[in-house]
Design an enzyme around this catalytic site. Structure first.
Site, PDB file in Angstrom:
ATOM      1  N   ARG A  15      29.708  28.802 -91.422  1.00  0.00           N
ATOM      2  CA  ARG A  15      30.881  29.533 -91.895  1.00  0.00           C
ATOM      3  C   ARG A  15      32.054  29.345 -90.938  1.00  0.00           C
ATOM      4  O   ARG A  15      31.892  28.864 -89.826  1.00  0.00           O
ATOM      5  CB  ARG A  15      30.555  31.029 -92.026  1.00  0.00           C
ATOM      6  CG  ARG A  15      29.604  31.368 -93.144  1.00  0.00           C
ATOM      7  CD  ARG A  15      29.176  32.829 -93.117  1.00  0.00           C
ATOM      8  NE  ARG A  15      28.272  33.112 -92.001  1.00  0.00           N
ATOM      9  CZ  ARG A  15      27.750  34.315 -91.749  1.00  0.00           C
ATOM     10  NH1 ARG A  15      28.050  35.345 -92.526  1.00  0.00           N
ATOM     11  NH2 ARG A  15      26.934  34.478 -90.723  1.00  0.00           N
ATOM     12  N   LYS A  75      30.716  35.043 -86.306  1.00  0.00           N
ATOM     13  CA  LYS A  75      29.627  35.609 -85.512  1.00  0.00           C
ATOM     14  C   LYS A  75      30.094  35.926 -84.099  1.00  0.00           C
ATOM     15  O   LYS A  75      31.139  35.471 -83.648  1.00  0.00           O
ATOM     16  CB  LYS A  75      28.439  34.643 -85.463  1.00  0.00           C
ATOM     17  CG  LYS A  75      27.776  34.417 -86.815  1.00  0.00           C
ATOM     18  CD  LYS A  75      27.243  35.711 -87.428  1.00  0.00           C
ATOM     19  CE  LYS A  75      26.051  36.261 -86.705  1.00  0.00           C
ATOM     20  NZ  LYS A  75      25.531  37.503 -87.317  1.00  0.00           N
ATOM     21  N   TYR A  94      32.061  39.692 -86.343  1.00  0.00           N
ATOM     22  CA  TYR A  94      30.826  40.470 -86.287  1.00  0.00           C
ATOM     23  C   TYR A  94      30.307  40.435 -84.854  1.00  0.00           C
ATOM     24  O   TYR A  94      30.220  39.370 -84.250  1.00  0.00           O
ATOM     25  CB  TYR A  94      29.749  39.877 -87.206  1.00  0.00           C
ATOM     26  CG  TYR A  94      30.002  40.056 -88.678  1.00  0.00           C
ATOM     27  CD1 TYR A  94      30.030  41.321 -89.260  1.00  0.00           C
ATOM     28  CD2 TYR A  94      30.197  38.949 -89.512  1.00  0.00           C
ATOM     29  CE1 TYR A  94      30.264  41.478 -90.629  1.00  0.00           C
ATOM     30  CE2 TYR A  94      30.424  39.096 -90.871  1.00  0.00           C
ATOM     31  CZ  TYR A  94      30.462  40.369 -91.426  1.00  0.00           C
ATOM     32  OH  TYR A  94      30.691  40.516 -92.759  1.00  0.00           O
ATOM     33  N   HIS A  96      27.644  43.216 -83.643  1.00  0.00           N
ATOM     34  CA  HIS A  96      26.298  43.800 -83.606  1.00  0.00           C
ATOM     35  C   HIS A  96      25.860  44.071 -82.163  1.00  0.00           C
ATOM     36  O   HIS A  96      24.786  43.663 -81.722  1.00  0.00           O
ATOM     37  CB  HIS A  96      25.287  42.900 -84.325  1.00  0.00           C
ATOM     38  CG  HIS A  96      25.604  42.672 -85.776  1.00  0.00           C
ATOM     39  ND1 HIS A  96      25.508  43.672 -86.725  1.00  0.00           N
ATOM     40  CD2 HIS A  96      26.037  41.581 -86.440  1.00  0.00           C
ATOM     41  CE1 HIS A  96      25.858  43.182 -87.909  1.00  0.00           C
ATOM     42  NE2 HIS A  96      26.185  41.925 -87.758  1.00  0.00           N
ATOM     43  N   GLU A 118      31.523  44.958 -88.583  1.00  0.00           N
ATOM     44  CA  GLU A 118      30.442  45.774 -89.163  1.00  0.00           C
ATOM     45  C   GLU A 118      30.647  47.269 -88.996  1.00  0.00           C
ATOM     46  O   GLU A 118      29.932  48.064 -89.633  1.00  0.00           O
ATOM     47  CB  GLU A 118      29.085  45.362 -88.586  1.00  0.00           C
ATOM     48  CG  GLU A 118      28.838  45.735 -87.133  1.00  0.00           C
ATOM     49  CD  GLU A 118      29.336  44.702 -86.151  1.00  0.00           C
ATOM     50  OE1 GLU A 118      29.039  44.847 -84.954  1.00  0.00           O
ATOM     51  OE2 GLU A 118      30.039  43.750 -86.571  1.00  0.00           O
ATOM     52  N   SER A 220      11.287  57.226 -99.421  1.00  0.00           N
ATOM     53  CA  SER A 220      10.809  56.515 -98.237  1.00  0.00           C
ATOM     54  C   SER A 220      10.306  57.479 -97.170  1.00  0.00           C
ATOM     55  O   SER A 220      11.055  58.309 -96.662  1.00  0.00           O
ATOM     56  CB  SER A 220      11.943  55.654 -97.657  1.00  0.00           C
ATOM     57  OG  SER A 220      11.490  54.954 -96.509  1.00  0.00           O
ATOM     58  N   VAL A 267      16.277  41.615 -93.203  1.00  0.00           N
ATOM     59  CA  VAL A 267      17.722  41.378 -93.227  1.00  0.00           C
ATOM     60  C   VAL A 267      18.423  42.177 -92.137  1.00  0.00           C
ATOM     61  O   VAL A 267      19.537  41.856 -91.736  1.00  0.00           O
ATOM     62  CB  VAL A 267      18.292  41.707 -94.621  1.00  0.00           C
ATOM     63  CG1 VAL A 267      19.767  41.331 -94.713  1.00  0.00           C
ATOM     64  CG2 VAL A 267      17.510  40.972 -95.710  1.00  0.00           C
TER      65      VAL A 267
END
Length: 375
Positions: A15, A75, A94, A96, A118, A220, A267
């Site tokens: 990307r 990223k 992003y 994280h 995010e 859940s 994921v």
């Protein structure tokens, strides 16, 4: 403002942070854009297209970082990029951070302004810059799971949709957000029997109203998960806590209760993963096996479909990026609370609670760091 678009150098990341159309939009607002040579090739965009849109092509990643006031990426920077980042340089990508301690400390040391896609969050709690990639990853998860269920790839040898006279595969989806919903839709469309779990009964009611009949909802909790994994052929982890580590819903001891050849697709791995035995993998080496269970834990799944992913991402990020360029990051974040929530590390200080808690770091307020930072 001077905008820089470096080439992504993470393993098999094809990307790019900005399309030629995005360049044209920045130029319309009077900003200069510097794109590293061949940055867009993996997504199908030639250097000539960027030049026609008004960008200046620079030969190396060092040139881009040296020139730019704002870096627009996909990223998080990797170790070789850390020394290139300048104090007060704005990085919009992003990150994280809650799953990357080394990255967190590196950005603190570089005293950069790290605005994470995010954690940009609307009043509705929606995450507008995470949604497009969550949609892509969610739709890819059953596709990848179906592939690795094949026997030559060490799976159970099951066709996801079955055939007349043979039952379809059982798919368990943990989490009913964007990723989980998209995963359930695609798995159901392929003919699998799907169970989707979440702790929000309201969300399960919503899904029950529009999902096809081969999708069932279930609350859940640990008991229900332990029971469901015994018969599941494909398990998709789709749990997200914005800006923080994902909880481990499947622990190491649970693997022994699964059927040999079951496939796990986590994921959530870029936020630490919701499956204890998962660790980030790459498109080059996407899987590993523990206790006869196939683990697929690629941290940048959308990178495998870069044309679709780059267009979807730029559609979402560009309005925010232009606002940052037009107003400067401080004024943009003062005016837009969603952008303000995207600030994670500023001028060497952690300003996002989930990141501070993940690594035991002191938490500063955004206001306090803005006072000491250079616009």
């Amino acid at each position: 403002m001077l905008i820089g678009v470096p080439k992504e150098i993470k393993n098999n990341e094809n990307r790019v942070g900005l399309t030629p159309a995005g360049v044209a939009e920045f130029r319309k607002h009077g900003h200069d854009v510097y794109v590293q040579a061949t940055a867009g090739l993996g997504s199908g965009f030639q250097d000539a297209e960027y030049e026609q849109a008004g960008a200046t092509i620079l030969p190396t990643i060092e040139d881009v970082y040296a020139k730019a006031e704002m870096i627009v990426k996909v990223k998080e920077p990797i170790a070789s990029e850390y020394p290139l980042i300048k104090e007060n340089q704005l990085l919009f990508t992003y990150f994280h951070f809650a799953s990357g301690e080394e990255l967190t400390h590196a950005m603190i040391e570089r005293k950069a302004v790290c605005l994470a896609y995010e954690t940009v969050e609307l009043p509705s709690r929606a995450l507008p810059l995470l949604i497009p990639m969550s949609e892509v990853a969610g739709r890819m998860a059953p596709q990848e799971g179906a592939k690795y269920l094949e026997k030559p790839l060490k799976g159970r040898g099951i066709l996801l949709g079955g055939v007349p006279g043979v039952k379809p595969a059982e798919v368990l989806v943990l989490g009913a957000g964007i990723v989980g919903t998209q995963a359930a839709k695609i798995a159901a469309g392929l003919g699998a029997q799907v169970t989707i779990m979440d702790i929000s009964l309201n969300r399960l009611r919503e899904l029950d109203d529009f999902m096809p009949k081969n999708v069932v909802t279930q609350y859940s909790n640990e008991y229900n998960i332990r029971e469901a994994i015994k018969t599941a052929d494909l398990i998709i982890g789709a749990v997200l806590i914005p800006g923080a580590k994902a909880p481990h819903l499947i622990t190491r001891d649970m693997l022994k209760t699964m059927k040999a050849g079951t496939v796990l697709v986590d994921v959530a791995v870029d936020q630490g993963g919701c499956i204890e035995t998962c660790k980030p993998t790459t498109h080059e080496n996407p899987t590993f096996i523990i206790d006869d269970i196939v683990h697929y834990c690629v941290a940048n799944m959308p990178g495998a479909v870069p044309y679709t992913s780059t267009l979807a991402l730029t559609n979402a990020t560009l309005p925010y990026a232009v606002k940052l360029a037009n107003l400067g990051w401080q004024e943009a974040c003062r005016r837009d609370e969603a952008l303000r929530l995207g600030l994670n590390v500023v001028h060497g200080k952690v300003v996002y609670k989930g990141v501070a808690e993940a690594w035991g770091l002191p938490l500063e307020t955004v206001d306090s760091v803005m006072e000491g930072a250079v616009a």
